[in-house]
Design a protein around this motif. Structure first.
Motif, short mmCIF file in Angstrom:
data_model
loop_
_atom_site.label_atom_id
_atom_site.label_comp_id
_atom_site.label_asym_id
_atom_site.label_seq_id
_atom_site.Cartn_x
_atom_site.Cartn_y
_atom_site.Cartn_z
N SER A 106 0.70 -1.18 -0.25
CA SER A 106 0.13 -0.12 0.06
C SER A 106 0.96 1.15 0.06
O SER A 106 0.52 2.36 -0.63
N THR A 107 1.79 1.29 0.88
CA THR A 107 2.75 2.44 0.47
C THR A 107 4.35 1.82 0.91
O THR A 107 4.40 0.71 1.17
N GLY A 108 5.11 2.88 0.48
CA GLY A 108 6.37 2.29 0.93
C GLY A 108 7.06 2.24 2.24
O GLY A 108 7.87 1.37 2.50
N TYR A 109 6.39 3.04 3.11
CA TYR A 109 6.79 2.95 4.72
C TYR A 109 6.17 1.44 4.82
O TYR A 109 7.23 0.69 5.45
N MET A 110 5.24 0.86 4.34
CA MET A 110 4.72 -0.48 4.66
C MET A 110 5.53 -1.50 3.73
O MET A 110 5.93 -2.48 4.45
N ASN A 132 19.64 6.58 6.04
CA ASN A 132 18.38 5.91 5.26
C ASN A 132 17.28 6.70 5.82
O ASN A 132 17.14 7.21 7.03
N HIS A 133 16.25 6.69 5.15
CA HIS A 133 14.85 6.91 5.08
C HIS A 133 14.19 6.45 6.49
O HIS A 133 14.50 5.18 6.90
N ALA A 134 13.62 7.20 7.14
CA ALA A 134 13.05 6.80 8.50
C ALA A 134 12.08 5.53 8.45
O ALA A 134 12.10 4.58 9.23
N LEU A 210 17.63 -2.22 -1.89
CA LEU A 210 18.09 -1.09 -2.30
C LEU A 210 16.50 -0.36 -2.30
O LEU A 210 15.55 -1.10 -2.99
N ASP A 211 16.31 0.84 -1.60
CA ASP A 211 14.87 1.35 -1.65
C ASP A 211 15.22 2.80 -2.38
O ASP A 211 16.00 3.55 -2.52
N ASP A 212 14.56 2.37 -3.82
CA ASP A 212 14.82 3.36 -4.68
C ASP A 212 13.58 4.16 -5.16
O ASP A 212 13.30 4.80 -6.07
N ALA A 213 13.14 4.61 -4.02
CA ALA A 213 11.85 5.60 -3.85
C ALA A 213 12.11 6.97 -5.11
O ALA A 213 11.20 7.42 -5.57
N HIS A 214 13.36 7.36 -4.97
CA HIS A 214 13.64 8.51 -5.81
C HIS A 214 14.51 8.38 -6.93
O HIS A 214 14.87 9.00 -7.70
N GLY A 215 14.67 7.22 -7.28
CA GLY A 215 15.36 6.47 -8.40
C GLY A 215 14.53 6.10 -9.57
O GLY A 215 14.72 6.19 -10.72
N GLY A 245 4.34 6.43 -5.72
CA GLY A 245 3.68 7.91 -5.36
C GLY A 245 4.70 9.14 -5.78
O GLY A 245 4.23 10.18 -5.66
N LYS A 246 5.94 8.64 -6.00
CA LYS A 246 6.68 9.89 -6.44
C LYS A 246 6.85 10.03 -7.74
O LYS A 246 5.87 10.44 -8.52
N ALA A 247 8.07 9.51 -8.53
CA ALA A 247 7.97 9.80 -10.21
C ALA A 247 6.85 9.35 -10.99
O ALA A 247 6.49 9.79 -11.79
C1 LIG Z 1 8.73 8.44 0.36
C2 LIG Z 1 9.95 7.30 0.72
C3 LIG Z 1 9.30 6.10 1.26
C4 LIG Z 1 7.94 6.16 1.65
O1 LIG Z 1 7.10 5.74 0.79
P1 LIG Z 1 5.41 6.24 0.88
O2 LIG Z 1 4.91 5.36 -0.56
O3 LIG Z 1 5.14 7.61 0.65
O4 LIG Z 1 5.04 5.48 2.05
C5 LIG Z 1 10.15 4.99 1.49
N1 LIG Z 1 11.72 5.14 1.36
C6 LIG Z 1 12.04 6.31 0.87
C7 LIG Z 1 13.55 6.53 0.47
C8 LIG Z 1 11.12 7.53 0.61
O5 LIG Z 1 11.83 8.56 0.18
#
Ligand SMILES: *Cc1c(COP(=O)(O)O)cnc(C)c1O
Length: 394
Positions: A106-110, A132-134, A210-215, A245-247
């Motif tokens: 559902s979300t990146g956090y999850m 690293n992201h929280a 790797l968490d590629d939320a911004h890549g 939810g980003k790019a």
């Molecule tokens: C935004 C972000 C998340 C969380 O993703 P959501 O879908 O917004 O919960 C996780 N990791 C990184 C690096 C992020 O920037």
């Protein structure tokens, strides 16, 4: 003291340190030219890097998705909430990223909570970059209490230190080792040393995530992200996570990797099992978003031009840029109050640039986090640079 008295004291304390956070109320769609608190602004603070959050074809796909599936998914994926739309999106994500399978969260956090929770047991060790992201930090801390695993953190991009930590951990050979890192660091814009990380993990029997939320969407020839940019296959990077939810401009997240990885997440991830599936129409919209991100490489080219223009202009002004080749271009300020004041001054002139303060970033490194979007044009960046110059002189 009563609940309210206790909390008011705490809130007052945050205000005194310039750490109080306030939401801006936006009206209308996410866009570089937006309305906030009733004022027309030029926004340099969203994560909608490709400018897809209000793309008409994606909006249309969402509406068609609602016609086909209604609004809610009605249940968790393992109950009756897993629709054909979700399934097709997972297949498309696996293909896009060159992995065997993908799983929606559902979300990146999850997703991050779910990965650590499914893979780590008592005594296992999670290794993380200190920046690293929280959500990854929280994931490891939750696993400490749920399963008795451990968390070790290494200084930002300090691979010799990580190597030492991995070697120390190799004494007990049953211990699982999971190395987690932002691919693109969310508040700095710089990259992890991904190729070296991959080698180090393979040499030390550690699993790399790797968490590629911004890549994802931004890096790589076709926008398939950091793994594509550095040609890391499933062997070299076994756990690939990115957000939608980003790019991609929509909502949600996914993990991609081997069949065994995805099956394990389905069986064991509490953040996957115990939550309602995202609305199927969102999956439909995201399918369209993937297609556009993949095909319209001009959006990535445009970003590169804007990044170059901004960095050249900002360094000419003597502003303190960070080591970033991505659309995240923070200006280091240091002091919380000054960063906040500069952000407010920019807003008075019609520019939206957020001040990022601790605990999101380390103490003493408050910054203006400028982000660029493929929908910005050269003039927008020029105007921002002019406003920054004016502020320097005042
Ligand atoms: C935004 C972000 C998340 C969380 O993703 P959501 O879908 O917004 O919960 C996780 N990791 C990184 C690096 C992020 O920037």
């Amino acid at each position: 003291m009563s609940l309210d008295e206790t909390l008011q004291t705490e809130l007052q304390h945050l205000k005194q340190q310039s750490l109080y956070r306030q939401r801006k109320i936006s009206a209308g769609p996410q866009a570089v030219h937006a309305y906030h608190n009733g004022q027309k602004v030029l926004s340099f603070c969203s994560n909608d890097y490709l400018g897809l959050a209000n793309h008409p074809d994606i909006a249309k796909a969402l509406k068609q998705g609602i016609d086909e599936y209604g609004v809610g998914s009605g249940a968790a994926h393992l109950v009756s909430g897993h629709s054909r739309a979700h399934h097709e999106l997972e297949e498309a994500l696996a293909e896009y990223t060159g992995r065997s399978r993908a799983l929606l969260f559902s979300t990146g956090y999850m997703a991050n909570l779910g990965i650590v929770n499914a893979l780590m047991n008592k005594g296992d060790i999670v290794f993380q970059d200190k920046l690293n992201h929280a959500s990854m930090i929280d994931a490891a801390l939750l696993s400490v209490s749920l399963s008795g695993s451990q968390l070790k953190r290494y200084p930002h991009n300090d691979l010799p230190r990580l190597e030492q930590q991995l070697k120390d951990a190799n004494i007990a050979d049953q211990t699982r080792k999971l190395v987690m890192s932002d691919a693109v660091f969310s508040m700095d814009g710089d990259l992890a040393k991904v190729s070296q990380l991959s080698q180090l993990c393979q040499q030390n029997d550690a699993w790399l995530m790797l968490d590629d939320a911004h890549g994802f969407g931004v890096l790589g020839k076709t926008g398939a992200g950091t793994a594509e940019e550095y040609a890391l296959d499933q062997q070299q990077l076994p756990i690939y996570m990115a957000t939608l939810g980003k790019a991609m401009g929509v909502f949600g997240a996914f993990v991609a990797g081997s069949d065994a990885l995805i099956e394990t997440l389905i069986q064991k991830s509490r953040a996957y099992i115990y939550t309602t599936a995202m609305p199927p129409a969102l999956a439909k919209a995201t399918l369209m978003s993937l297609k556009i991100a993949q095909e319209q490489s001009w959006r990535r080219d445009k970003l590169q031009q804007l990044i170059k223009q901004f960095r050249a202009g900002a360094s000419q002004l003597g502003l303190s840029l960070m080591d970033s080749a991505t659309p995240i271009q923070p200006i280091l300020i240091g002091d919380n109050e000054q960063a906040l004041m500069m952000s407010q001054k920019l807003q008075q002139q019609g520019f939206l640039v957020t001040a990022i303060r601790p605990p999101t970033v380390p103490k003493g490194t408050a910054r203006l986090r400028v982000t660029l979007c493929a929908e910005h044009d050269e003039q927008d960046v020029e105007q921002l640079l002019a406003a920054l110059e004016k502020m320097q002189k005042s």
